[in-house]
Design an enzyme around this catalytic site. Structure first.
Site, PDB file in Angstrom:
ATOM      1  N   SER A 178     -28.473 147.791  29.766  1.00  0.00           N
ATOM      2  CA  SER A 178     -29.160 148.539  28.703  1.00  0.00           C
ATOM      3  C   SER A 178     -30.355 147.785  28.102  1.00  0.00           C
ATOM      4  O   SER A 178     -30.280 146.583  27.841  1.00  0.00           O
ATOM      5  CB  SER A 178     -28.160 148.865  27.591  1.00  0.00           C
ATOM      6  OG  SER A 178     -28.841 149.475  26.528  1.00  0.00           O
ATOM      7  N   THR A 208     -24.051 155.993  25.227  1.00  0.00           N
ATOM      8  CA  THR A 208     -24.673 156.395  26.484  1.00  0.00           C
ATOM      9  C   THR A 208     -23.603 156.756  27.506  1.00  0.00           C
ATOM     10  O   THR A 208     -22.411 156.823  27.166  1.00  0.00           O
ATOM     11  CB  THR A 208     -25.678 155.311  26.971  1.00  0.00           C
ATOM     12  OG1 THR A 208     -26.386 155.838  28.088  1.00  0.00           O
ATOM     13  CG2 THR A 208     -25.019 154.002  27.363  1.00  0.00           C
ATOM     14  N   LYS A 223     -21.334 160.369  25.910  1.00  0.00           N
ATOM     15  CA  LYS A 223     -22.147 161.168  24.980  1.00  0.00           C
ATOM     16  C   LYS A 223     -21.441 162.436  24.495  1.00  0.00           C
ATOM     17  O   LYS A 223     -21.697 162.911  23.400  1.00  0.00           O
ATOM     18  CB  LYS A 223     -23.480 161.539  25.630  1.00  0.00           C
ATOM     19  CG  LYS A 223     -24.483 160.401  25.676  1.00  0.00           C
ATOM     20  CD  LYS A 223     -25.817 160.908  26.193  1.00  0.00           C
ATOM     21  CE  LYS A 223     -26.854 159.816  26.222  1.00  0.00           C
ATOM     22  NZ  LYS A 223     -28.197 160.315  26.511  1.00  0.00           N
ATOM     23  N   ASN A 277     -25.988 160.795  20.821  1.00  0.00           N
ATOM     24  CA  ASN A 277     -26.397 159.455  21.273  1.00  0.00           C
ATOM     25  C   ASN A 277     -26.531 158.464  20.122  1.00  0.00           C
ATOM     26  O   ASN A 277     -26.809 157.292  20.344  1.00  0.00           O
ATOM     27  CB  ASN A 277     -27.688 159.503  22.119  1.00  0.00           C
ATOM     28  CG  ASN A 277     -28.924 159.740  21.271  1.00  0.00           C
ATOM     29  OD1 ASN A 277     -28.839 160.150  20.112  1.00  0.00           O
ATOM     30  ND2 ASN A 277     -30.087 159.486  21.837  1.00  0.00           N
ATOM     31  N   ASP A 336     -32.582 162.203  21.476  1.00  0.00           N
ATOM     32  CA  ASP A 336     -33.359 162.414  22.708  1.00  0.00           C
ATOM     33  C   ASP A 336     -34.413 163.507  22.504  1.00  0.00           C
ATOM     34  O   ASP A 336     -35.510 163.439  23.064  1.00  0.00           O
ATOM     35  CB  ASP A 336     -32.440 162.819  23.875  1.00  0.00           C
ATOM     36  CG  ASP A 336     -31.718 161.605  24.466  1.00  0.00           C
ATOM     37  OD1 ASP A 336     -32.206 160.478  24.288  1.00  0.00           O
ATOM     38  OD2 ASP A 336     -30.655 161.799  25.087  1.00  0.00           O
ATOM     39  N   GLY A 392     -27.262 166.429  30.664  1.00  0.00           N
ATOM     40  CA  GLY A 392     -27.424 166.224  29.226  1.00  0.00           C
ATOM     41  C   GLY A 392     -28.880 166.062  28.830  1.00  0.00           C
ATOM     42  O   GLY A 392     -29.325 166.631  27.820  1.00  0.00           O
ATOM     43  N   LEU A 404     -38.478 161.553  32.969  1.00  0.00           N
ATOM     44  CA  LEU A 404     -37.591 160.902  32.002  1.00  0.00           C
ATOM     45  C   LEU A 404     -37.076 159.550  32.497  1.00  0.00           C
ATOM     46  O   LEU A 404     -36.636 158.719  31.709  1.00  0.00           O
ATOM     47  CB  LEU A 404     -36.386 161.815  31.678  1.00  0.00           C
ATOM     48  CG  LEU A 404     -36.534 162.689  30.435  1.00  0.00           C
ATOM     49  CD1 LEU A 404     -37.741 163.580  30.512  1.00  0.00           C
ATOM     50  CD2 LEU A 404     -35.283 163.507  30.182  1.00  0.00           C
ATOM     51  N   GLY A 416     -40.903 157.964  31.012  1.00  0.00           N
ATOM     52  CA  GLY A 416     -39.621 157.925  30.307  1.00  0.00           C
ATOM     53  C   GLY A 416     -39.530 156.754  29.343  1.00  0.00           C
ATOM     54  O   GLY A 416     -38.759 156.808  28.382  1.00  0.00           O
TER      55      GLY A 416
END
Ligand code: NAP
Length: 291
Positions: free
Chosen positions: A19, A66, A70, A91, A106, A134, A228, A251
């Site tokens: 991440s 994540t 979610k 999120n 998002d 999602g 994205l 993204g």
């Protein structure tokens, strides 16, 4: 230990080591001179209940969620913001004196990336979204709120599109048309697009030699192409679109914007607009370093 957790936000998922969120949020906290920290915590779905219980007990102020949690996080929260409910995914969680509320940033990330560009909805051009997971739901919510009336949605599984059609049509006047992946239908549509959004993972590292579009020569210079996928920052699809003269949106811009939207929820204040560029540049440099 408890005191430390009370100043520590985190992102939960499984896997989670990859991440970029700690890079982003720790940078933001440092820039704002706040005594806060951000870490990753690996939480498989079957350990969510325990994680939430511990956070309540120890007073963790909030966290990001994540894959694969979610949706799974929602039953453990006291409240879910209507927009997150509509998208069916949370999120961002905030802990206000023991009351846990879930949000979805998002949509903010997607919308603010589009607003920074020169794209605006037109009545003539087509809007195509690839993927019906999602992220696509957040994209469709964002497009509807920006005044788009029709979206053509492509996915490998038609049932997923039908579910999105069902969920969104009763809530807005947006028309969602099912794109047919066979019959080179996409090829025909591409020549008329105003906006193409890739909300599938196609092109994502380590399979960065893939593009969800097999006929990029159909993309016109007047089009805007938004991927994205943020790793790599410029995907094959974006390179293809750029070589056709189209406007491209990455993204990574959306990732930065959705992270700052989470910070605004946690800190209960608007952050200076100048912060965006600094954070984007920082995370971009981090990615280059890690390559
Ligand atoms: P997801 O839930 O797995 O959904 C992806 C969807 O795309 C699935 O329905 C998948 O079908 C479909 N798909 C795969 N290949 C396709 C193709 N060639 N044509 C049409 N549809 C296809 O994933 P997600 O959570 O929505 O995320 C999608 C991507 O967005 C990921 O790369 C994620 O990292 C990115 N994302 C970025 C941000 C950001 O801030 N930049 C935010 C959220 C998500 P199958 O399941 O059958 O493969």
């Amino acid at each position: 230990m408890t005191e430390k957790i009370q100043n520590t936000y985190c992102v939960i998922g499984d896997p989670i080591e990859h991440s970029l969120s700690p890079d982003i949020h720790n940078f933001v906290f440092k820039e704002l001179d706040l005594p806060l920290r951000y870490e990753t915590v690996r939480v498989p779905t079957n350990r969510l209940a325990l994680f939430v219980q511990d956070c309540r007990k120890m007073g963790r102020p909030g966290w990001n969620v994540t894959i694969p949690n979610k949706q799974a996080i929602m039953p453990f929260l006291d409240e879910v913001d209507p927009l997150a409910k509509r998208i069916g995914a949370v999120n961002t969680v905030v802990n206000r004196n023991g009351k846990l509320t879930g949000y979805n940033t998002d949509v903010d990330g997607f919308r603010s990336t589009l607003r920074q560009s020169s794209w605006s909805p037109s009545l003539k051009g087509k809007v195509i979204v690839l993927g019906a997971g999602g992220a696509a739901r957040a994209v469709i919510e964002g497009l509807a709120s920006m005044g788009v009336h029709e979206v053509i949605l492509y996915d490998l599984i038609v049932e997923r599109i039908k579910q999105i059609q069902h969920d969104f049509m009763k809530l807005s006047d947006l028309t969602i048309t099912i794109g047919k992946l066979e019959n080179s239908d996409l090829e025909k549509q591409l020549a008329e697009i105003d906006l193409l959004v890739n909300a599938t993972p196609v092109g994502m590292w380590p399979k960065e030699n893939a593009s969800p579009v097999h006929c990029p020569e159909q993309i016109q210079p007047t089009a805007t192409v938004f991927d994205l996928v943020y790793k790599p920052v410029e995907t094959l699809l974006l390179r293809q679109a750029r070589s056709r003269g189209a406007q491209t949106l990455s993204g990574l811009t959306m990732l930065t914007a959705q992270a700052l939207a989470s910070d605004e929820i946690w800190l209960e204040r608007n952050l200076p607009k100048t912060l965006f560029d600094k954070v984007y540049q920082h995370v971009f440099n981090q990615m280059e370093k890690n390559e």
